[in-house]
Design a protein around this motif. Sequence first.
Motif, PDB file in Angstrom:
ATOM      1  N   VAL A 167      43.499  54.478  54.876  1.00 17.88           N
ATOM      2  CA  VAL A 167      42.696  54.765  53.711  1.00 17.88           C
ATOM      3  C   VAL A 167      43.000  55.941  52.947  1.00 17.88           C
ATOM      4  CG1 VAL A 167      40.162  55.124  53.601  1.00 17.88           C
ATOM      5  CG2 VAL A 167      41.098  53.929  55.420  1.00 17.88           C
ATOM      6  N   PRO A 168      43.450  55.457  51.622  1.00 18.37           N
ATOM      7  CA  PRO A 168      43.682  56.683  50.834  1.00 18.37           C
ATOM      8  C   PRO A 168      42.361  56.704  49.960  1.00 18.37           C
ATOM      9  CG  PRO A 168      44.589  54.581  49.952  1.00 18.37           C
ATOM     10  CD  PRO A 168      44.144  54.429  51.199  1.00 18.37           C
ATOM     11  N   LEU A 169      42.072  58.027  49.533  1.00 16.17           N
ATOM     12  CA  LEU A 169      41.166  58.300  48.888  1.00 16.17           C
ATOM     13  C   LEU A 169      41.420  58.735  47.316  1.00 16.17           C
ATOM     14  CD1 LEU A 169      39.118  60.733  51.308  1.00 16.17           C
ATOM     15  CD2 LEU A 169      39.062  58.228  51.100  1.00 16.17           C
ATOM     16  N   VAL A 170      41.212  57.949  46.383  1.00 19.00           N
ATOM     17  CA  VAL A 170      41.903  57.979  45.122  1.00 19.00           C
ATOM     18  C   VAL A 170      41.069  59.439  44.373  1.00 19.00           C
ATOM     19  CG1 VAL A 170      39.953  56.442  44.059  1.00 19.00           C
ATOM     20  CG2 VAL A 170      42.189  56.864  43.010  1.00 19.00           C
ATOM     21  N   LEU A 171      39.845  59.592  44.802  1.00 15.26           N
ATOM     22  CA  LEU A 171      39.259  60.971  44.272  1.00 15.26           C
ATOM     23  C   LEU A 171      38.633  61.729  45.199  1.00 15.26           C
ATOM     24  CD1 LEU A 171      37.651  59.831  40.613  1.00 15.26           C
ATOM     25  CD2 LEU A 171      39.780  61.131  41.188  1.00 15.26           C
ATOM     26  N   GLY A 172      38.675  63.144  45.543  1.00  7.77           N
ATOM     27  CA  GLY A 172      38.052  63.677  46.670  1.00  7.77           C
ATOM     28  C   GLY A 172      36.528  64.299  46.394  1.00  7.77           C
ATOM     29  N   ARG A 173      35.813  64.271  47.072  1.00  7.46           N
ATOM     30  CA  ARG A 173      34.477  64.557  47.029  1.00  7.46           C
ATOM     31  C   ARG A 173      34.096  65.608  48.347  1.00  7.46           C
ATOM     32  NH1 ARG A 173      29.725  61.901  49.295  1.00  7.46           N
ATOM     33  NH2 ARG A 173      30.420  60.575  50.904  1.00  7.46           N
ATOM     34  N   ASP A 174      33.429  66.790  47.959  1.00 10.33           N
ATOM     35  CA  ASP A 174      32.965  67.674  49.147  1.00 10.33           C
ATOM     36  C   ASP A 174      32.017  68.528  48.483  1.00 10.33           C
ATOM     37  OD1 ASP A 174      34.799  69.869  47.819  1.00 10.33           O
ATOM     38  OD2 ASP A 174      36.297  68.948  48.768  1.00 10.33           O
ATOM     39  N   ALA A 175      31.491  69.539  49.111  1.00 11.63           N
ATOM     40  CA  ALA A 175      30.608  70.561  48.917  1.00 11.63           C
ATOM     41  C   ALA A 175      30.903  71.332  47.655  1.00 11.63           C
ATOM     42  CB  ALA A 175      30.109  71.314  50.083  1.00 11.63           C
ATOM     43  N   ASP A 176      32.094  71.596  47.457  1.00 11.51           N
ATOM     44  CA  ASP A 176      32.715  72.363  46.309  1.00 11.51           C
ATOM     45  C   ASP A 176      32.862  71.544  45.035  1.00 11.51           C
ATOM     46  OD1 ASP A 176      32.824  74.777  47.713  1.00 11.51           O
ATOM     47  OD2 ASP A 176      34.591  74.329  48.616  1.00 11.51           O
ATOM     48  N   TYR A 177      33.450  70.312  45.373  1.00 12.05           N
ATOM     49  CA  TYR A 177      33.790  69.396  44.378  1.00 12.05           C
ATOM     50  C   TYR A 177      32.921  68.036  44.623  1.00 12.05           C
ATOM     51  CZ  TYR A 177      37.495  72.406  43.120  1.00 12.05           C
ATOM     52  OH  TYR A 177      38.317  73.406  42.863  1.00 12.05           O
ATOM     53  N   PRO A 178      31.709  67.855  44.280  1.00 14.10           N
ATOM     54  CA  PRO A 178      30.906  66.752  44.350  1.00 14.10           C
ATOM     55  C   PRO A 178      31.198  65.767  43.337  1.00 14.10           C
ATOM     56  CG  PRO A 178      29.601  68.503  43.340  1.00 14.10           C
ATOM     57  CD  PRO A 178      30.724  69.096  43.639  1.00 14.10           C
ATOM     58  N   ALA A 179      31.077  64.510  43.544  1.00 16.84           N
ATOM     59  CA  ALA A 179      31.345  63.557  42.708  1.00 16.84           C
ATOM     60  C   ALA A 179      30.263  63.310  41.780  1.00 16.84           C
ATOM     61  CB  ALA A 179      31.737  62.084  43.505  1.00 16.84           C
ATOM     62  N   ILE A 180      30.283  63.754  40.576  1.00 18.05           N
ATOM     63  CA  ILE A 180      29.420  63.711  39.478  1.00 18.05           C
ATOM     64  C   ILE A 180      28.506  62.553  39.412  1.00 18.05           C
ATOM     65  CG2 ILE A 180      28.614  64.357  37.088  1.00 18.05           C
ATOM     66  CD1 ILE A 180      30.820  66.406  37.224  1.00 18.05           C
ATOM     67  N   LEU A 181      29.590  61.335  39.348  1.00 16.71           N
ATOM     68  CA  LEU A 181      28.806  59.859  38.986  1.00 16.71           C
ATOM     69  C   LEU A 181      28.100  59.705  40.319  1.00 16.71           C
ATOM     70  CD1 LEU A 181      31.810  58.247  37.208  1.00 16.71           C
ATOM     71  CD2 LEU A 181      29.706  59.225  36.192  1.00 16.71           C
ATOM     72  N   GLN A 182      28.563  60.083  41.381  1.00 17.81           N
ATOM     73  CA  GLN A 182      27.665  59.770  42.860  1.00 17.81           C
ATOM     74  C   GLN A 182      26.260  60.503  42.596  1.00 17.81           C
ATOM     75  OE1 GLN A 182      30.217  60.428  46.124  1.00 17.81           O
ATOM     76  NE2 GLN A 182      30.622  58.447  46.218  1.00 17.81           N
ATOM     77  N   SER A 183      26.233  61.562  42.271  1.00 15.75           N
ATOM     78  CA  SER A 183      25.037  62.555  41.914  1.00 15.75           C
ATOM     79  C   SER A 183      23.899  61.858  41.261  1.00 15.75           C
ATOM     80  CB  SER A 183      25.584  63.944  41.635  1.00 15.75           C
ATOM     81  OG  SER A 183      26.687  64.417  42.192  1.00 15.75           O
ATOM     82  N   ILE A 184      24.304  61.108  40.201  1.00 18.94           N
ATOM     83  CA  ILE A 184      23.308  60.451  39.529  1.00 18.94           C
ATOM     84  C   ILE A 184      22.873  59.079  40.022  1.00 18.94           C
ATOM     85  CG2 ILE A 184      23.912  61.909  37.579  1.00 18.94           C
ATOM     86  CD1 ILE A 184      25.239  59.218  36.321  1.00 18.94           C
ATOM     87  N   LEU A 185      23.471  58.486  40.801  1.00 18.11           N
ATOM     88  CA  LEU A 185      23.172  57.262  41.286  1.00 18.11           C
ATOM     89  C   LEU A 185      21.549  57.039  42.004  1.00 18.11           C
ATOM     90  CD1 LEU A 185      26.414  56.154  43.635  1.00 18.11           C
ATOM     91  CD2 LEU A 185      25.814  55.733  40.995  1.00 18.11           C
ATOM     92  N   PRO A 186      21.043  57.975  42.354  1.00 13.38           N
ATOM     93  CA  PRO A 186      19.693  57.744  42.759  1.00 13.38           C
ATOM     94  C   PRO A 186      18.676  57.647  41.704  1.00 13.38           C
ATOM     95  CG  PRO A 186      20.617  59.746  44.092  1.00 13.38           C
ATOM     96  CD  PRO A 186      21.567  59.422  42.893  1.00 13.38           C
ATOM     97  N   LEU A 187      19.129  57.973  40.413  1.00 14.37           N
ATOM     98  CA  LEU A 187      18.252  58.061  39.098  1.00 14.37           C
ATOM     99  C   LEU A 187      18.598  56.742  38.170  1.00 14.37           C
ATOM    100  CD1 LEU A 187      18.439  61.921  38.619  1.00 14.37           C
ATOM    101  CD2 LEU A 187      16.757  60.690  39.878  1.00 14.37           C
ATOM    102  N   PRO A 188      18.189  55.635  38.395  1.00 14.46           N
ATOM    103  CA  PRO A 188      18.446  54.591  37.640  1.00 14.46           C
ATOM    104  C   PRO A 188      18.229  54.847  36.078  1.00 14.46           C
ATOM    105  CG  PRO A 188      16.482  54.030  39.045  1.00 14.46           C
ATOM    106  CD  PRO A 188      17.119  55.314  39.516  1.00 14.46           C
ATOM    107  N   TRP A 189      17.240  55.499  35.738  1.00 16.83           N
ATOM    108  CA  TRP A 189      16.848  55.694  34.473  1.00 16.83           C
ATOM    109  C   TRP A 189      17.846  56.508  33.731  1.00 16.83           C
ATOM    110  CZ3 TRP A 189      16.101  60.539  32.614  1.00 16.83           C
ATOM    111  CH2 TRP A 189      15.950  61.682  33.536  1.00 16.83           C
ATOM    112  N   LEU A 190      18.283  57.573  34.335  1.00 20.58           N
ATOM    113  CA  LEU A 190      19.510  58.506  33.945  1.00 20.58           C
ATOM    114  C   LEU A 190      20.950  57.606  33.674  1.00 20.58           C
ATOM    115  CD1 LEU A 190      20.374  61.147  33.151  1.00 20.58           C
ATOM    116  CD2 LEU A 190      20.967  61.847  35.124  1.00 20.58           C
ATOM    117  N   ARG A 191      20.934  56.675  34.795  1.00 20.14           N
ATOM    118  CA  ARG A 191      22.036  55.836  34.714  1.00 20.14           C
ATOM    119  C   ARG A 191      22.192  54.872  33.515  1.00 20.14           C
ATOM    120  NH1 ARG A 191      22.405  52.400  38.658  1.00 20.14           N
ATOM    121  NH2 ARG A 191      20.468  52.860  39.665  1.00 20.14           N
TER     122      ARG A 191
END
Length: 606
Positions: A282-306
């Motif tokens: 399983v390769p991870l093409v982009l990393g995410r963690d507490a220091d480097y959150p995936a910005i696009l994932q952060s807005i997924l709960p907000l459909p109007w912002l997306r």
Amino acid sequence: MGVLKFLLHRLFELVLIVAILVLIPNLPPKAQFSKPISVKPAKPFTGPLSLNQKLDDVEFWHKGDFVGPEAFADFNGELYTSLYTGDIVKLTGDHITPIVKFGKPCKDSLDESICGRPLGLEFSKDGLLYAADAYYGIFKVDVNTGKKEQLVSPKTEIEGKFPKLFNSLTLTSNGDIYWTDSTSEFTLEDGIFSILADPSGRLMHYDSKTKRNHVLLDGIHFANGVALSKDEEFIIVAETMGSRLLRYYLKGPKKGTHDVFIDGLPGLPDNLKGDGKGGFFVPLVLGRDADYPAILQSILPLPWLRKTIARILGVAEYIFKKIDQYYPNDFSLRVVHHIGHFTSIPAYLSSPRVTILRLNYNGEITNSAHTVNKKLHAISEMHVFRDMLYLGSPWNDYIARIPLAKLGWEDLKKVEERVKREASDTTSKPTTTTRASNPTTAPPTSTTTIPKPTTSTPKPTTATPKLSTTTLKPTTTTPKPTTTTPKPTTTTPKSTTATPKFKTVPSSPPTTTTPKSTTTTPKPTTTTVPPPPPTTTSKSQTPPPKSKISSPEPEKRQSKQAPPPQPTATPPIKQAIPSVTQAPPEQAQQQRQAPTPAKPGHRKQN
């Protein structure tokens, strides 16, 4: 007060623009933005997931020769990869040989939809290459001739939808194909919109008998890599934007159902593969963690912002497309390409950490390798070839590779050694049987190796007594090796230099029997020679100084030509590598003793 008033005005204008973009119907892109999407937090870096520097010393192979070696496949000792230009090529050392292209000729990557983009590769057991091209569909390719056959077209409607982004595939033992359509609404050029919109990816099953497709899973948030379990009980699929893997059961009591195989991955999973030990890469093409959150994932709960972001990008893309339509120019094309394509992600939203994982049959992380040195980026696939691990990428201009020993993954290297041992065992069995059934017939004296003396001197004289009575007599009076046996340095290239004395054999012309003695066991032509009576002069004769033995024992010469198999190998590899057991023994031995050199037509591709 003036500053506050200015800020309030600007805020009102921004809200008005957002309201217009959200509420006005039929603005691009045309997609649904109604579901709030949640993603599980990333797992902590503990235990098998602990951070390390195992990937710090990777080698950059073919640096600058091409862009985007996304996926790998190998067959018959040759490695293949897919490129950003739409080509599938064979890599032989420093040589790059184009094999096939599914798209049409194009000037550069801005015309990706014309060029094509292969994303998934896998060989069948009979040596045919199956490939998924993001724009052109699924193909079957004969890599020897370049002949291609389209199996699934983007014009094929599957349960009410047309596939838009062919991504990965894997083959079953009966020839069926499981593949992914990452999104049913956008092509790869507009991949960003597929992330912002509601999930529409699908896992598909292609029946090789009926040539029909069936949807197994729908609503996957960017369906990506697929891999079968070793027993083909289930298949796993990567949900890239969910940072998780889903499992669909193909057999057993849970057949037809699905669940989560693993969740909370510290990055976005890409292509998946079996590791040859019952687990998965399983390769991870982009990393995410507490220091480097995936910005696009952060807005997924907000459909109007997306929806707002998607429409801002969509309107901008539409404007530049219209400009290019009336006033063609490369600048507009580059802007359009940059807005919607995934190539814009690493420049702004990437983490410096690169992580690759190994999972077991139950979806548990058993090992991991990392680096944060900022030299390695965006790994999309892991592939074992010989004793190296090759790392692909959709954007890099090199192939990263590292010895398995440096990773501590020598258990994967043993799989490769077992394959070689299996080929050796398969080819040695017929030769042993042949020699046992004809104990009085020995191979010709012109062998590829000169073994140690004092072991089998009587054997060639017993099997070829006429040589001892007619041609070997001079050896008792003169020490020159040229009178009886050629020098060891001249026996390797051609057997004809060591066979002039075979003229005295009545039933087998030298031109037909001697050439095959250099690489393979004696053909039936050697068995047609009637065994002559043994002579008594062979033991008293003294061999020449530089060629003391004309032929070794069969078993010892076989071990000289190929190293003995490793003791850790197990018989089940015959079933796992059917191409080795199906190969003719004589052909497999010839390939093992004399590797085929690179063809003159090999060239580098810019």
